[in-house]
Design an enzyme around this catalytic site. Structure first.
Site, PDB file in Angstrom:
ATOM      1  N   ASP A 146       0.859  -1.189   0.000  1.00 26.36           N
ATOM      2  CA  ASP A 146       0.000   0.000   0.000  1.00 26.36           C
ATOM      3  C   ASP A 146       0.896   1.240   0.000  1.00 26.36           C
ATOM      4  O   ASP A 146       1.844   1.334   0.796  1.00 26.36           O
ATOM      5  CB  ASP A 146      -0.909   0.012   1.225  1.00 26.36           C
ATOM      6  CG  ASP A 146      -1.888   1.174   1.193  1.00 26.36           C
ATOM      7  OD1 ASP A 146      -2.948   1.030   0.555  1.00 26.36           O
ATOM      8  OD2 ASP A 146      -1.587   2.224   1.797  1.00 26.36           O
ATOM      9  N   ASN A 199      -2.690  12.930  -3.903  1.00 26.30           N
ATOM     10  CA  ASN A 199      -3.765  13.267  -4.842  1.00 26.30           C
ATOM     11  C   ASN A 199      -4.395  14.617  -4.522  1.00 26.30           C
ATOM     12  O   ASN A 199      -4.667  15.433  -5.415  1.00 26.30           O
ATOM     13  CB  ASN A 199      -4.849  12.177  -4.827  1.00 26.30           C
ATOM     14  CG  ASN A 199      -4.533  11.025  -5.776  1.00 26.30           C
ATOM     15  OD1 ASN A 199      -3.824  11.198  -6.765  1.00 26.30           O
ATOM     16  ND2 ASN A 199      -5.057   9.856  -5.474  1.00 26.30           N
ATOM     17  N   HIS A 222      -4.977  14.432  -9.311  1.00 29.59           N
ATOM     18  CA  HIS A 222      -5.040  13.018  -9.698  1.00 29.59           C
ATOM     19  C   HIS A 222      -4.146  12.688 -10.891  1.00 29.59           C
ATOM     20  O   HIS A 222      -3.703  11.548 -11.034  1.00 29.59           O
ATOM     21  CB  HIS A 222      -6.488  12.637 -10.004  1.00 29.59           C
ATOM     22  CG  HIS A 222      -7.341  12.525  -8.769  1.00 29.59           C
ATOM     23  ND1 HIS A 222      -7.350  11.397  -7.986  1.00 29.59           N
ATOM     24  CD2 HIS A 222      -8.184  13.408  -8.176  1.00 29.59           C
ATOM     25  CE1 HIS A 222      -8.171  11.572  -6.970  1.00 29.59           C
ATOM     26  NE2 HIS A 222      -8.694  12.790  -7.058  1.00 29.59           N
ATOM     27  N   ASP A 238      -1.782   9.597 -10.755  1.00 29.33           N
ATOM     28  CA  ASP A 238      -1.788   8.514 -11.738  1.00 29.33           C
ATOM     29  C   ASP A 238      -0.387   8.259 -12.280  1.00 29.33           C
ATOM     30  O   ASP A 238       0.011   7.104 -12.478  1.00 29.33           O
ATOM     31  CB  ASP A 238      -2.726   8.860 -12.893  1.00 29.33           C
ATOM     32  CG  ASP A 238      -4.196   8.769 -12.505  1.00 29.33           C
ATOM     33  OD1 ASP A 238      -4.492   8.227 -11.415  1.00 29.33           O
ATOM     34  OD2 ASP A 238      -5.046   9.238 -13.289  1.00 29.33           O
ATOM     35  N   ARG A 296      11.281 -11.389 -10.870  1.00 24.84           N
ATOM     36  CA  ARG A 296      11.911 -12.442 -11.662  1.00 24.84           C
ATOM     37  C   ARG A 296      10.851 -13.475 -12.054  1.00 24.84           C
ATOM     38  O   ARG A 296       9.657 -13.214 -11.932  1.00 24.84           O
ATOM     39  CB  ARG A 296      13.031 -13.085 -10.826  1.00 24.84           C
ATOM     40  CG  ARG A 296      14.154 -12.103 -10.454  1.00 24.84           C
ATOM     41  CD  ARG A 296      15.148 -12.724  -9.494  1.00 24.84           C
ATOM     42  NE  ARG A 296      14.592 -12.918  -8.176  1.00 24.84           N
ATOM     43  CZ  ARG A 296      14.611 -11.979  -7.220  1.00 24.84           C
ATOM     44  NH1 ARG A 296      15.144 -10.784  -7.462  1.00 24.84           N
ATOM     45  NH2 ARG A 296      14.103 -12.228  -6.034  1.00 24.84           N
ATOM     46  N   GLU A 312       7.177 -14.472 -10.388  1.00 24.02           N
ATOM     47  CA  GLU A 312       6.777 -13.324  -9.582  1.00 24.02           C
ATOM     48  C   GLU A 312       5.976 -12.373 -10.468  1.00 24.02           C
ATOM     49  O   GLU A 312       6.458 -11.970 -11.529  1.00 24.02           O
ATOM     50  CB  GLU A 312       8.006 -12.611  -9.004  1.00 24.02           C
ATOM     51  CG  GLU A 312       8.841 -13.503  -8.085  1.00 24.02           C
ATOM     52  CD  GLU A 312      10.199 -12.915  -7.730  1.00 24.02           C
ATOM     53  OE1 GLU A 312      10.922 -13.542  -6.949  1.00 24.02           O
ATOM     54  OE2 GLU A 312      10.547 -11.832  -8.257  1.00 24.02           O
ATOM     55  N   GLU A 351      -4.523   2.452  -4.525  1.00 22.31           N
ATOM     56  CA  GLU A 351      -3.067   2.481  -4.391  1.00 22.31           C
ATOM     57  C   GLU A 351      -2.524   1.182  -3.793  1.00 22.31           C
ATOM     58  O   GLU A 351      -1.404   1.141  -3.280  1.00 22.31           O
ATOM     59  CB  GLU A 351      -2.640   3.666  -3.515  1.00 22.31           C
ATOM     60  CG  GLU A 351      -3.100   3.606  -2.071  1.00 22.31           C
ATOM     61  CD  GLU A 351      -4.483   4.205  -1.846  1.00 22.31           C
ATOM     62  OE1 GLU A 351      -4.804   4.518  -0.683  1.00 22.31           O
ATOM     63  OE2 GLU A 351      -5.239   4.353  -2.828  1.00 22.31           O
TER      64      GLU A 351
END
Length: 324
Positions: A204, A212, A217, A221, A236, A239, A247
């Site tokens: 997060d 923001n 925004h 973004d 890698r 993954e 977010e």
């Protein structure tokens, strides 16, 4: 845990194998009554293969070999039937061609269809007059080419739509739907291989709402796009990065326990902490790490990672926390 829905490929094979069985059974009965043993044996073999494929796909949900077997069955049985019973059987070539294009990629289906048509053309050369022969041959070729043009266009459209359905439009990483599919895949593999484990890294972006509100925004973004690109460069094999929403992002780490995944998570946290985003904005992240457990659902697994992430936030942010 919710059962994963059957794929289009599974449904096609289940439908074609059952339809083949239903269509061939009356002919098997008729040829048995007529004591046409050779063709009856051929029909019986085709029915047994179709039923076997239906059971195999229904139980295992594996279509890789089934679609090839069913397509080759169409391509092999029809020329043999025409060789044994003559030109009266030629009408079956049209559903056979359609079936091959439903089972295989357009290019491979076209190659297999042309091979089958060539063999049938050789068989019918001495059995039809010239006009009937060329009418039949060119109508079959035209059908194959028309179906190829149509399925090739649809195949490309399907690929585009699939990419749109599983990609986050802003960052280009996997979206929530793609994440759910991946979690189901990893949990299924975990149940089949008890010693295997995978790990979730839930990320997060700290105080992103303030960014923001302060910068707008558009800047927010751009930060999300840059962040996703930055993280992807660290990943890698086995993954994958997904945007859970807003977010929040999730990394699936297949075939690695929480200790190995924690090393990756800490590397990403440090990388973001040292990086300056658009307008020289400094950003930190809070991370929750959860290793898969055999008896939990995908929601439970994701929930434990989420709880660990909130624990990291509660401890001051810019931290990695491992779920119990």
């Amino acid at each position: 845990m919710l059962e994963k829905k059957r794929s289009t490929e599974e449904l096609i094979i289940l439908a074609l194998s059952s339809a083949s069985t239903v269509c061939l059974l009356p002919f098997l009965a008729w040829r048995t009554i007529e004591q046409d043993w050779l063709v009856a044996a051929l029909d019986l073999l085709a029915i047994m293969v179709a039923v076997g494929l239906f059971i195999h796909v229904y139980i295992t949900r594996n279509v890789i070999y089934a679609r090839w077997v069913l397509a080759i069955l169409c391509a092999v049985e029809l020329p043999i039937t025409i060789a044994l019973k003559g030109p009266a059987q030629i009408g079956w070539i049209y559903p056979a061609i359609i079936a091959m294009f439903m089972l295989l990629s357009p290019t491979i289906a076209l190659m297999l269809s042309l091979t089958m048509i060539s063999i049938i053309g050789g068989i019918l050369w001495s059995q039809l007059n010239s006009l009937m022969y060329y009418q039949s041959l060119f109508s079959i070729l035209a059908t194959a080419l028309f179906i190829y043009a149509f399925t090739n266009h649809m195949f490309r459209q399907q690929q585009i739509l699939r990419q749109l359905s599983i990609k986050d439009p802003l960052t280009g990483v996997g979206n929530r739907r793609a994440l759910e599919d991946k979690l189901l895949e990893l949990m299924s593999y975990k149940r089949a291989h008890r010693d295997n484990t995978s790990t979730l890294i839930l990320i997060d972006l700290d105080q992103f709402k303030d960014i923001n509100d302060h910068y707008g925004h558009a800047i927010g973004d751009q930060i999300l796009i840059t962040f996703a690109s930055l993280v992807n460069q660290k990943l890698r094999n086995n993954e994958s990065l997904y945007r859970l929403g807003g977010e929040e992002f999730v990394i699936t780490v297949a075939n690695k326990n929480r200790d190995k995944a924690s090393i990756l998570a800490e590397e990403i946290r440090e990388l973001v902490d040292l990086f300056l985003f658009t307008n020289s904005i400094h950003l930190t992240i809070s991370i929750g790490i959860a290793e898969s457990q055999a008896k939990e659902t995908t929601l439970d697994w994701l929930g434990r990672a989420d709880a660990a992430m909130y624990k990291a936030k509660g401890a001051g942010r810019n931290l990695c926390c491992v779920a119990a």
